[in-house]
Design an enzyme around this catalytic site. Structure first.
Site, PDB file in Angstrom:
ATOM      1  N   GLU A 227      38.202  31.384  36.674  1.00 18.80           N
ATOM      2  CA  GLU A 227      39.221  31.637  37.704  1.00 18.80           C
ATOM      3  C   GLU A 227      38.498  32.362  38.829  1.00 18.80           C
ATOM      4  O   GLU A 227      38.181  33.540  38.710  1.00 18.80           O
ATOM      5  CB  GLU A 227      40.382  32.467  37.134  1.00 18.80           C
ATOM      6  CG  GLU A 227      41.610  32.498  38.037  1.00 18.80           C
ATOM      7  CD  GLU A 227      41.620  33.653  39.015  1.00 18.80           C
ATOM      8  OE1 GLU A 227      41.190  33.421  40.180  1.00 18.80           O
ATOM      9  OE2 GLU A 227      42.020  34.750  38.633  1.00 18.80           O
ATOM     10  N   CYS A 261      42.513  37.169  44.682  1.00 16.47           N
ATOM     11  CA  CYS A 261      42.168  35.752  44.841  1.00 16.47           C
ATOM     12  C   CYS A 261      43.366  34.944  45.311  1.00 16.47           C
ATOM     13  O   CYS A 261      43.218  33.969  46.046  1.00 16.47           O
ATOM     14  CB  CYS A 261      41.657  35.183  43.519  1.00 16.47           C
ATOM     15  SG  CYS A 261      40.111  35.908  42.943  1.00 16.47           S
TER      16      CYS A 261
END
Length: 453
Positions: A227, A261
């Protein structure tokens, strides 16, 4: 490992790092622990996870203060992060056994064919500093419950968080070796992945970190989940509720100091509502309180490290030199600590850092686009593909456009977030694999076919 308080720039603590012999001992403990842990009844593993949730709630203020001291998260957001970790523990304590239930398949008369889900063994988790508890617990809650054991290599600026997380599992009653924190530099990661006792690896973090882990894991034919970064589009269509979009958008960009993110980063606005949105958006951003992260009233604390703030400012300066306009913010704040103000850029030139790179801080790039097709094209014109947010009062229109966005998750009239109930992850340079929900839990298992005649 020196802990530098980013709000003051002063050393808050020094924590002794682990040596290579410490790592060897940890790997041996992990391997031994797996031999018995994998055979524990699932109900026992669920009960221990529920206990971990209780430990988190009982000590949430202490854990939140550790986060705030080490990486500058405002205390109210740090408390909320600990509570979210308790929630993911609750979720898998309730649903873990159902997620791991064997699946039956069509088979000839007299035979029974199922897929069963067996744990792999010790899993290395390389985790970042920005959500120093949540990122770890969204790995640990499902994968310890599935029968794996965890080895955490946390970011070097949050060693106290790493120690605290290990203590959570110890206090909850987990057997020795089922979850361990390794306080080590990044240059030891490859050796750990290459060790035959480690069966898989997962990374949440930067693209370079993900590529390095994926390369080593791939060379060893070991499973990995990544991720990585994102440059999420936040899309405001001509029929959007502008007040709601501006208020949520300001928070989507600036929560956790913009260090996320999945933060809204590129705001793609239909020309018909551009001026109205931009005015409301700037007002909302300028209303956010920047200050001492230990103060409950603070919305935005310091950036996690001074060097990260410097990198962010270089991106802003390069974008302005290329032709971008600064509507608010744009300069490090004249105060002690790594403080960068919420910043809004417009007239973003193609290819400048604010356009093509991930800005990991409170910097919003706002674009004016003529129509829906241009918005979709701009939304997908990026190497990243983590999340996207679409704002429209026409929910069917939102559903249709969501299918056109090349990202791992798309939220309509909501900011992008990770939730234990739904799979989370990205595509393209944002990584591969999924976390959370059943899909995430099954990433690190052997999906074994068992045919009984």
């Amino acid at each position: 490992m020196d802990v530098i308080n980013p709000a003051t720039g002063e050393r808050a603590d020094t924590i002794e790092a682990h040596t290579e012999s410490d790592v060897e001992a940890a790997l041996e403990r992990a391997s031994a622990a797996f031999e018995t842990w994998q055979d524990e009844p699932i109900r026992k593993r669920e009960e221990l996870l529920a206990a971990a949730g209780d430990v988190l709630r009982e000590n949430k203020r202490e854990y939140a203060e550790t986060m705030t001291r080490e990486m500058g998260k405002p205390i109210s957001q740090a408390i909320a992060e600990v509570e979210k970790c308790a929630w993911v523990c609750d979720h898998y304590a309730e649903h873990g056994s159902a997620y791991l239930e064997a699946d039956s398949h069509a088979s000839p008369p007299g035979s029974d064919v199922k897929t069963v889900y067996d744990p792999l063994g010790p899993i290395l988790a390389v985790m970042p500093w920005n959500f120093p508890f949540w990122q770890v617990f969204r790995f640990a809650a499902p994968h310890l419950t599935s029968g794996n054991v965890g080895l955490l290599k946390h970011a070097s600026n949050v060693p106290g968080c790493a120690q605290a997380i290990e203590e959570v599992f110890r206090q909850a009653g987990y057997p020795d070796g089922v979850f361990q924190s390794l306080l080590i530099p990044s240059d030891l990661v490859d050796d750990i992945i290459e060790d035959e006792r480690v069966k898989a690896a997962t990374v949440t973090g930067s693209g370079p970190a993900g590529r390095a882990v994926a390369s080593t894991a791939g060379d060893q034919l070991k499973k990995s989940v990544l991720e990585l970064g994102g440059s999420d589009p936040f899309i405001i269509l001509d029929d959007a509720d502008i007040d709601d979009a501006a208020e949520t958008g300001a928070w989507a960009r600036n929560q956790n100091g913009g260090q996320s993110c999945i933060a809204g980063k590129r705001f793609l606005v239909h020309t018909d509502v551009y001026d109205e949105f931009l005015e409301r958006f700037v007002d909302e951003i300028e209303s956010l309180t920047v200050g001492d992260p230990t103060d409950e009233a603070t919305d935005i604390g310091p950036q996690a490290r001074a060097d990260l703030m410097d990198d962010l400012h270089e991106q802003v300066e390069a974008s302005v030199e290329a032709g971008a306009d600064v509507l608010t913010g744009g300069e490090p704040m004249d105060r002690k600590g790594a403080y960068y103000p919420p910043t809004v850029l417009t007239d973003i030139p193609e290819g400048c850092p604010a356009d093509s790179e991930e800005t990991f801080g409170p910097v919003a790039a706002v674009y004016e686009l003529d129509d829906e097709a241009a918005i979709v094209a701009k939304a997908t014109d990026t190497e990243f593909g983590l999340g996207a947010s679409i704002w429209t009062t026409d929910r069917e229109r939102g559903r249709r456009l969501a299918r056109e966005i090349d990202a791992g998750c798309v939220y309509v009239n909501q900011l992008v977030k990770s939730d234990p109930r739904v799979p989370f992850g990205g595509v393209k340079a944002s990584g591969y694999g999924r976390e959370l929900a059943r899909e995430g839990m099954l990433e690190f298992v052997n999906r074994k076919t068992v045919w009984v005649e």
